[in-house]
Design an enzyme around this catalytic site. Structure first.
Site, mmCIF file in Angstrom:
data_model
loop_
_atom_site.group_PDB
_atom_site.id
_atom_site.type_symbol
_atom_site.label_atom_id
_atom_site.label_comp_id
_atom_site.label_asym_id
_atom_site.label_seq_id
_atom_site.Cartn_x
_atom_site.Cartn_y
_atom_site.Cartn_z
ATOM 1 N N LYS A 209 44.533 -17.878 83.367
ATOM 2 C CA LYS A 209 45.296 -16.953 82.457
ATOM 3 C C LYS A 209 44.568 -19.109 81.043
ATOM 4 O O LYS A 209 44.650 -18.384 79.664
ATOM 5 C CB LYS A 209 46.316 -17.343 82.357
ATOM 6 C CG LYS A 209 46.468 -15.741 83.079
ATOM 7 C CD LYS A 209 48.766 -16.467 82.748
ATOM 8 C CE LYS A 209 49.009 -14.133 84.257
ATOM 9 N NZ LYS A 209 50.406 -14.808 84.333
ATOM 10 N N ARG B 232 17.729 1.149 93.223
ATOM 11 C CA ARG B 232 16.629 1.383 92.405
ATOM 12 C C ARG B 232 16.802 2.110 91.425
ATOM 13 O O ARG B 232 16.474 2.536 90.316
ATOM 14 C CB ARG B 232 15.474 2.328 93.201
ATOM 15 C CG ARG B 232 14.632 1.882 92.539
ATOM 16 C CD ARG B 232 12.590 1.697 93.808
ATOM 17 N NE ARG B 232 12.979 3.397 94.035
ATOM 18 C CZ ARG B 232 13.269 4.209 95.194
ATOM 19 N NH1 ARG B 232 13.797 3.253 96.036
ATOM 20 N NH2 ARG B 232 12.724 4.982 95.200
ATOM 21 N N HIS C 205 18.351 14.857 102.650
ATOM 22 C CA HIS C 205 18.958 15.105 101.261
ATOM 23 C C HIS C 205 20.362 15.602 101.465
ATOM 24 O O HIS C 205 20.874 16.670 101.676
ATOM 25 C CB HIS C 205 18.717 16.375 100.207
ATOM 26 C CG HIS C 205 17.372 16.603 99.720
ATOM 27 N ND1 HIS C 205 16.826 15.818 98.984
ATOM 28 C CD2 HIS C 205 16.345 17.287 99.817
ATOM 29 C CE1 HIS C 205 15.823 15.158 98.351
ATOM 30 N NE2 HIS C 205 14.967 16.508 98.605
#
Length: 211
Positions: free
Chosen positions: A7, A86, A146
């Site tokens: 802080k 990537r 997939h």
């Protein structure tokens, strides 16, 4: 104390990562004992992130120990960045991979040996294939494309397991992910090299590697 120091970052420098020591010392030497506002701000943010993670771990642990709530009213999660990716789900998107500390073999603690940087879709498929292959004790190969397994096979040798999994759908395997639960031997490596694969994940001396 860390929060209090953060802080008051304009007057106090707080460092929670030992890897920062050399850079901070270098800047202090170069600027006659001063640090830039940018450095002070960055270190303060790191300190708050560090204490927030610490508090989250403790609160989650105590909630489970004292209350055993399956679905608490509020849920705090904390993850560390493992690597930049990537690209994201699509080539024009940016992405990074975050995870938590896990002891068992996982995509989060796997080590990349070779090849281009992984993409978001690579991470999904590597994680999916690894979780499936971990279900088997015998030499097993899982081929994923997939996030969907397109070939799963077990055999006495990992070479034969790969051959059987490959025969399930040799066309869809192109550009896919192969996961093995045994070390990759020379024969299996040569056989896999006949197909373009995005990545292979396999154990090596009780560690998990991606290549």
């Amino acid at each position: 104390m860390l929060r209090s120091a953060a802080k008051n970052y304009r007057n106090v420098v707080v460092i929670v990562n030992p890897n920062e020591y050399n850079e901070v010392l270098k800047e202090l030497r170069e600027k006659d004992g001063e640090l830039s506002d940018k450095t002070r701000e960055r270190l303060a943010v790191d300190a708050f992130a560090h204490t927030a993670r610490y508090d989250t771990i403790i609160s989650n642990y105590l909630r489970g120990m004292f209350h055993g709530e399956e679905f608490p009213d509020s849920l705090s999660l904390t993850y560390k960045k493992i690597q930049n990716l990537r690209y994201g789900a699509n080539p024009h998107q940016k992405a990074a991979f975050y995870g938590e500390d896990i002891k068992e073999p996982s995509i989060t603690n796997a080590r990349k040996l070779w090849g281009k940087e992984l993409s978001y879709n690579n991470i999904l498929d590597l994680g999916a294939s690894l979780e499936v292959v971990k279900e088997f004790e015998n030499p097993t190969c899982v081929i994923v494309k997939h996030t969907s397994p397109i070939g799963v096979a077990t055999a006495e040798r990992i070479f034969d397991a790969y051959k059987l999994a490959h025969q399930t759908d040799p066309i869809s395997e192109f550009g896919g992910i192969v996961a093995l639960n045994r070390e990759v031997d020379a024969d299996t490596a040569r056989e896999m090299s006949k197909v373009f694969l995005d990545a292979i994940i396999a154990p090596k001396r009780k560690r998990t590697y991606v290549c």
